[in-house]
Design a protein around this motif. Structure first.
Motif, PDB file in Angstrom:
ATOM      1  N   GLY A  47      12.505 -19.251   8.391  1.00 19.82           N
ATOM      2  CA  GLY A  47      11.482 -20.204   7.870  1.00 19.82           C
ATOM      3  C   GLY A  47      11.071 -20.877   7.120  1.00 19.82           C
ATOM      4  O   GLY A  47      12.252 -20.094   5.860  1.00 19.82           O
ATOM      5  N   THR A  48      10.221 -21.025   6.438  1.00 16.66           N
ATOM      6  CA  THR A  48      10.301 -21.346   5.107  1.00 16.66           C
ATOM      7  C   THR A  48       8.818 -20.608   4.511  1.00 16.66           C
ATOM      8  O   THR A  48       8.816 -19.931   5.262  1.00 16.66           O
ATOM      9  N   GLN A  49       9.359 -20.286   3.334  1.00 17.15           N
ATOM     10  CA  GLN A  49       8.486 -19.489   2.925  1.00 17.15           C
ATOM     11  C   GLN A  49       8.077 -19.975   0.924  1.00 17.15           C
ATOM     12  O   GLN A  49       9.208 -20.080   0.442  1.00 17.15           O
ATOM     13  N   GLY A  50       7.070 -19.875   1.232  1.00 16.79           N
ATOM     14  CA  GLY A  50       6.228 -20.639  -0.205  1.00 16.79           C
ATOM     15  C   GLY A  50       6.846 -21.819  -0.316  1.00 16.79           C
ATOM     16  O   GLY A  50       7.306 -22.782  -0.009  1.00 16.79           O
ATOM     17  N   ALA A  66       9.835 -21.316  -1.912  1.00 21.30           N
ATOM     18  CA  ALA A  66      11.720 -20.391  -1.262  1.00 21.30           C
ATOM     19  C   ALA A  66      12.658 -22.171  -0.781  1.00 21.30           C
ATOM     20  O   ALA A  66      11.857 -22.539  -0.345  1.00 21.30           O
ATOM     21  N   ALA A  67      13.630 -21.922  -0.869  1.00 23.99           N
ATOM     22  CA  ALA A  67      14.653 -23.324  -1.267  1.00 23.99           C
ATOM     23  C   ALA A  67      15.048 -22.813   0.631  1.00 23.99           C
ATOM     24  O   ALA A  67      15.219 -22.363   0.479  1.00 23.99           O
ATOM     25  N   VAL A 104      20.582 -28.139   4.306  1.00 23.35           N
ATOM     26  CA  VAL A 104      19.547 -29.091   4.132  1.00 23.35           C
ATOM     27  C   VAL A 104      19.563 -28.567   2.378  1.00 23.35           C
ATOM     28  O   VAL A 104      18.986 -30.183   1.209  1.00 23.35           O
ATOM     29  N   ASP A 105      19.770 -27.656   2.115  1.00 21.93           N
ATOM     30  CA  ASP A 105      19.645 -27.774   0.943  1.00 21.93           C
ATOM     31  C   ASP A 105      20.749 -28.641  -0.514  1.00 21.93           C
ATOM     32  O   ASP A 105      21.460 -27.947  -0.390  1.00 21.93           O
TER      33      ASP A 105
END
Length: 277
Positions: free
Chosen positions: A118-121, A123-124, A133-134
């Motif tokens: 998942g997403t964390q702040g 972070a990429a 996707v990065d």
């Protein structure tokens, strides 16, 4: 690492050929056609033939780290694989989430907890919906794949063919590599293939061998001083590398005419690829 990167850092990393066994699930048709070789008649299995750094596990650190634990070659040619990690360029994009999950489970022994779902702040986000996707991670993976594909053509095919030179014996040896595992051999077969491409490539190989022999001697001396029993198998293999370098030097310096003659196309690719080293 690539052979080009090993040439650049010939006084730092001991090089070897790594032969890995890859399943079709991981390889996918596109990667299989450009990066790998078929494993005999075993449907759905392939071999990866690349070069990599080789060191004593008891050393416990990358030889490029400085005394402060920082990368000493970060600004002077850090390997593409270092930029690609934690992704794996040898695995198709749709399975990179599995690569990340495996890395996350194995990172505890170094106290790392930087791979999470998942997403964390801020972070990429690396992968989503089967895609990388990065942008920087995707570019690093593609650079690594491009290098492997180029070297597959320049020397990988020649090494693959030589492994099958003894027909059934060579095939059986390759088949004994466990699924997902790999075996290491001397880098000399790759060097001999490259040396035959041009005089400039032969000079690169001669210089590389001289540096590698000195580096291996230093590493063996350090291992002997450590007096660690687990170092003995690596020392034995490194001494085998030294012996193969001595024989290769005799060919490259005394009998260069014995090297295979390459096509003009491969010669041009090689000189462009290794230019600037």
């Amino acid at each position: 690492m690539s052979l080009r990167e090993l040439f650049r850092h010939r006084d730092l990393f001991v090089g070897c050929i790594a032969i890995g066994r890859i399943s079709r699930v991981k390889a996918h048709d596109t990667l299989a056609a450009t990066l790998f070789f078929p494993l005999g008649d075993r449907s759905g299995e392939f071999l990866s033939i690349t070069v990599q750094g080789y060191d004593y596990p008891t050393a416990g650190r990358c030889p490029a780290l400085d005394s402060a634990g920082l990368c000493s070659i970060h600004a002077t040619g850090k390997p593409d694989m270092c930029d690609a990690v934690p992704l794996d360029p040898l695995v198709r994009d749709s399975l990179q989430h599995r690569v990340l999950a495996t890395r996350a489970r194995g990172a505890g022994y170094i106290g790392a907890d930087c791979i999470v779902a998942g997403t964390q702040g801020d972070a990429a986000l690396l992968v989503a919906e089967g895609r990388i996707v990065d942008a920087s991670a995707r570019a690093a993976v593609e650079r690594r794949r491009t290098a492997i594909a180029t070297e597959r053509e320049l020397w990988g095919r020649a090494v693959f063919d030589s492994l099958h030179a003894n027909s059934a014996q060579g095939t059986d040896a390759l088949a004994r590599i466990p699924p997902g595992g790999y075996a290491t051999i001397s880098i000399v077969p790759a060097l001999l293939a490259i040396a035959g491409l041009s005089a400039a490539c032969r000079e690169l190989c001669v210089a590389y061998i001289a540096s590698q022999m000195a580096l291996i001697e230093r590493n063996i001396a350090q291992a002997i001083a450590r007096r660690h029993l687990n170092d003995r198998p690596v020392t034995q293999e490194l001494r085998g590398f030294l012996a193969s370098y001595v024989r290769a030097s005799e060919v490259l310096i005394e009998s260069p005419a014995a090297l295979p003659v390459s096509s003009n196309r491969l010669r041009e690719i090689a000189e462009n690829y290794f230019s600037g080293l």
